[in-house]
Design an enzyme around this catalytic site. Structure first.
Site, PDB file in Angstrom:
ATOM      1  N   ASN A 158      -5.739   5.619   8.773  1.00 39.91           N
ATOM      2  CA  ASN A 158      -4.964   6.858   8.771  1.00 39.91           C
ATOM      3  C   ASN A 158      -3.519   6.518   8.429  1.00 39.91           C
ATOM      4  O   ASN A 158      -2.713   6.188   9.303  1.00 39.91           O
ATOM      5  CB  ASN A 158      -5.074   7.552  10.128  1.00 39.91           C
ATOM      6  CG  ASN A 158      -6.478   8.056  10.367  1.00 39.91           C
ATOM      7  OD1 ASN A 158      -6.900   9.051   9.768  1.00 39.91           O
ATOM      8  ND2 ASN A 158      -7.234   7.333  11.184  1.00 39.91           N
ATOM      9  N   GLU A 159      -3.230   6.601   7.154  1.00 41.04           N
ATOM     10  CA  GLU A 159      -1.917   6.216   6.649  1.00 41.04           C
ATOM     11  C   GLU A 159      -0.891   7.311   6.953  1.00 41.04           C
ATOM     12  O   GLU A 159      -1.271   8.410   7.364  1.00 41.04           O
ATOM     13  CB  GLU A 159      -2.011   5.983   5.132  1.00 41.04           C
ATOM     14  CG  GLU A 159      -2.993   4.898   4.723  1.00 41.04           C
ATOM     15  CD  GLU A 159      -2.521   3.493   5.074  1.00 41.04           C
ATOM     16  OE1 GLU A 159      -1.610   3.336   5.911  1.00 41.04           O
ATOM     17  OE2 GLU A 159      -3.069   2.523   4.508  1.00 41.04           O
ATOM     18  N   PRO A 160       0.415   7.002   6.762  1.00 39.47           N
ATOM     19  CA  PRO A 160       1.435   8.022   6.999  1.00 39.47           C
ATOM     20  C   PRO A 160       1.058   9.346   6.334  1.00 39.47           C
ATOM     21  O   PRO A 160       0.601   9.363   5.192  1.00 39.47           O
ATOM     22  CB  PRO A 160       2.679   7.408   6.364  1.00 39.47           C
ATOM     23  CG  PRO A 160       2.466   5.942   6.495  1.00 39.47           C
ATOM     24  CD  PRO A 160       0.989   5.727   6.356  1.00 39.47           C
ATOM     25  N   SER A 162      -1.196  11.365   7.792  1.00 39.22           N
ATOM     26  CA  SER A 162      -2.449  11.813   8.413  1.00 39.22           C
ATOM     27  C   SER A 162      -2.104  12.709   9.597  1.00 39.22           C
ATOM     28  O   SER A 162      -1.239  12.375  10.401  1.00 39.22           O
ATOM     29  CB  SER A 162      -3.252  10.610   8.928  1.00 39.22           C
ATOM     30  OG  SER A 162      -3.533   9.728   7.881  1.00 39.22           O
ATOM     31  N   THR A 177      -0.336  -1.256   2.863  1.00 39.33           N
ATOM     32  CA  THR A 177      -1.632  -1.714   3.375  1.00 39.33           C
ATOM     33  C   THR A 177      -2.355  -2.541   2.322  1.00 39.33           C
ATOM     34  O   THR A 177      -2.945  -3.582   2.621  1.00 39.33           O
ATOM     35  CB  THR A 177      -2.488  -0.483   3.760  1.00 39.33           C
ATOM     36  OG1 THR A 177      -1.782   0.243   4.760  1.00 39.33           O
ATOM     37  CG2 THR A 177      -3.847  -0.888   4.263  1.00 39.33           C
TER      38      THR A 177
END
Ligand code: F6R
Length: 623
Positions: A158-160, A162, A177
């Site tokens: 869940n990247e920035p 999300s 990532t």
């Protein structure tokens, strides 16, 4: 096991001295959960992560299975994520990794294991993700969700951006990532762009959450997650609103927390010598005044009244820390050779850590007449580009041809390597011959760099420790014979001082493993009466904090220049110096130079003598 809750965090946070202690704590927690449920004939539903962080945890759980008969037959697992697209048996798939690292060694029934599938056709992914959620619900929800944290603050993938409500879905990975994963994929360009991940909402549905973070490269992210606002920019910050979530940190990952950096801002402090030093140095840098210029108001205006009352006035505190910092400045780290030529042994985990971190001190020690030996602990072979290896093979073949040395044999060797490289896929580990060539390149570079510091080849040892010989990023645990080899070297050389890379946070754990192996060997030889000092240098990336430094060695402009020349000898490491996943693309020689100049600048700002450059060390003490 020493651990404590950190004050002033918004998610409960426990710090352990080492990641091993944190991992054992969590393993015992899982053990008791499983045993409790087993005795009530209930299943235990675990949410599981992959990555470098949980490796020790899985090892510990396997040990509990093997040595304490922990029964996993009622355990149901849901993995957080999988790259997309990704075949199940691909060496980079989380599916394969989980089986090799954990599932193949415990008795979880295969039908109880769930891992997002990286092979689903794109048009079926949405349905697949909903079905994954349903499986979790049908299992009764997750009892304990275990997490790692990415440097973007991601949990799962869940990247920035999300949201709190996000569920299992296909996502696009953040460039940070992908860069963090690059070394495992032999290059950023090979890292998949997408993944399937449980959502933030899916994770927060778990009844209990434990998130682990180890190493200083996680320290900034951890600070944002546990002290910052709840924000989509840092998915792990959503844990602040979960009723039962806990961060488990090692001391390096806790390094940026307010309670560690400036505890006086939060509340009362036990004013030990170390804390006084830390506070006064911080104050001096904060108000931009030398230590001897600090006044009582500076202390009062910066949360330091208590320190002032207990140990003041300002003048006394300034003088005390000034004297202490002066005592760290050491021009002859092994003393004057006229009073006895000392044997010094420097351990370098990779073949270039020695010159990067303490090349100036090496040069000084040699100039001052001491006998410096270097032990290169690993071959460092995985950090050599294929094209460099190819060039050297070409060189060696041409060299042999030129001088009439077994031409046929060297041509056969070259052809074998060229053929291998032609068909090598991005997912394929190197052949033995190629790994040997790469190791040799680094060995020759290390010899050249040592010579540039005045250390002859006969004073170098290439240990090639066993734990590193996997040919891949993932390393084996330390081998007992590795410790035997180190102890034997200490015994035969009888050094007066040894130097160790004391930074515990390199991304793949090589420095940490090397340091722990050395400490075991040191304990062993000390127990039979051998005496020597153990000094730590920080490692290739960062310097110690100014208040931590126990010894600084001044470098002249000429010595720093020679140090840089020594670092240049590690030609294969050009373009390799990027901080793991970071955006800082400075080369190692630039980082080393900046770091040494910076330390001198800090000393200058504290009102201490003005040096050109300084290398820093701390002493290792038995815990
Ligand atoms: C892994 C996962 C990620 C990792 C995180 C930290 O399944 O979902 O969130 O936990 O990227 O990775 P490491 O532990 O390798 O630093």
């Amino acid at each position: 096991m020493s651990s404590h809750y950190v004050p002033n965090t918004k998610t409960p946070t426990i710090v352990f001295e080492t990641s091993g202690q944190a991992t054992r704590h969590l393993a015992l927690m899982i053990e008791s959960l499983i045993r409790q449920n087993n005795s009530a004939s209930r299943p235990t539903v675990l949410g599981l992560p992959t990555g470098s962080t949980p490796v020790g945890l899985y090892r510990e759980l396997i040990r509990l299975r093997q040595e304490a008969g922990l029964d996993f037959s009622r355990v149901i697992t849901f993995n957080l994520d999988e790259y997309f697209p990704m075949p199940k048996d691909d060496p980079h798939s989380y599916n394969r990794w989980m089986h090799e690292t954990f599932f193949n060694h415990v008795n979880i029934p295969p039908q109880n294991i769930h891992i997002p599938d990286g092979t689903i056709p794109p048009d079926q992914i949405d349905d697949y993700c909903q079905a994954y959620e349903q499986l979790i619900r049908r299992a009764g929800g997750i009892d304990l969700q275990i997490l790692g944290i990415g440097r973007t603050g991601h949990i799962g993938f869940n990247e920035p951006g999300s949201t709190r409500a996000s569920r299992t879905r296909r996502v696009t990975l953040d460039p940070v990532t992908r860069r963090d994963a690059a070394s495992g994929f032999y290059g950023e360009e090979n890292v998949p762009h997408q993944a399937v991940t449980m959502g933030v909402g899916t994770i927060l549905d778990a009844r209990k959450i434990v998130i682990m973070a180890f190493g200083e490269h996680k320290a900034n992210t951890v600070k944002k997650a546990v002290e910052g606002e709840v924000t989509e920019a840092v998915a792990a910050s959503f844990l602040q609103n979960h009723p039962d979530s806990t961060f488990l940190l090692d001391s390096a990952a806790a390094g940026q927390l307010t309670a560690v950096q400036t505890p006086w801002v939060i509340g009362p402090v036990d004013w030990t010598d170390a804390k006084i030093r830390q506070a006064v140095i911080w104050l001096s840098l904060q108000v931009k005044k030398g230590l001897l210029k600090l006044d009582d108001d500076d202390f009062r205006e910066h949360h330091l009244y208590e320190l002032l009352r207990e140990h003041g006035p300002a003048e006394k505190l300034g003088q005390r820390v000034f004297a202490d910092r002066m005592s760290t400045i050491v021009h002859s780290p092994a003393g004057d050779a006229a009073n006895g030529r000392q044997k010094i042994l420097v351990f370098s985990p990779h073949p270039d850590d020695d010159v990067i971190s303490m090349g100036g001190t090496l040069i000084r020690l040699v100039e001052q007449g001491h006998e410096v030996h270097i032990a290169y602990m690993t071959s460092g072979n995985i950090a050599v580009f294929d094209h460099d290896a190819e060039r050297y093979v070409d060189y060696a073949t041409a060299f042999n041809r030129l001088f009439g040395i077994d031409e046929a044999k060297s041509a056969t060797l070259r052809d074998g390597i060229t053929r291998f490289l032609k068909t090598k896929t991005i997912r394929q580990p190197d052949s033995d011959a190629l790994l040997k060539v790469k190791g040799l390149i680094r060995e020759a570079e290390a010899r050249a760099a040592a010579l540039a510091c005045g250390i002859p080849p006969e004073q170098l040892v290439f240990m090639d420790l066993r734990f590193y010989r996997t040919g891949t990023i993932a390393k084996a645990p330390i081998h007992p014979q590795d410790i035997d080899d180190i102890a034997r070297l200490l015994g035969s050389l009888q050094p007066a001082q040894i130097y160790v890379a004391g930074e515990m946070s390199d991304p793949h754990g090589t420095h940490r493993t090397c340091a722990e192996a050395i400490y075991s060997a040191v304990r062993r030889v000390r127990s039979v009466g051998q005496q020597f000092q153990v000094w730590l240098y920080r490692g290739a990336w960062e310097e110690f904090e100014p208040h931590e430094l126990e010894r600084v060695v001044p470098l002249s402009p000429d010595q720093l220049e020679r140090k840089k020349q020594a670092i240049f000898r590690h030609q294969s490491q050009k373009d390799r110096a990027m901080f793991p996943g970071g955006s800082d693309r400075r080369e190692f020689w630039q980082r080393a130079e900046d770091r040494n100049l910076d330390t001198a600048r800090v000393y200058d700002q504290l009102g201490l003598p003005e040096f050109y450059a300084l290398e820093g060390f701390v002493q290792w003490r038995e815990e």
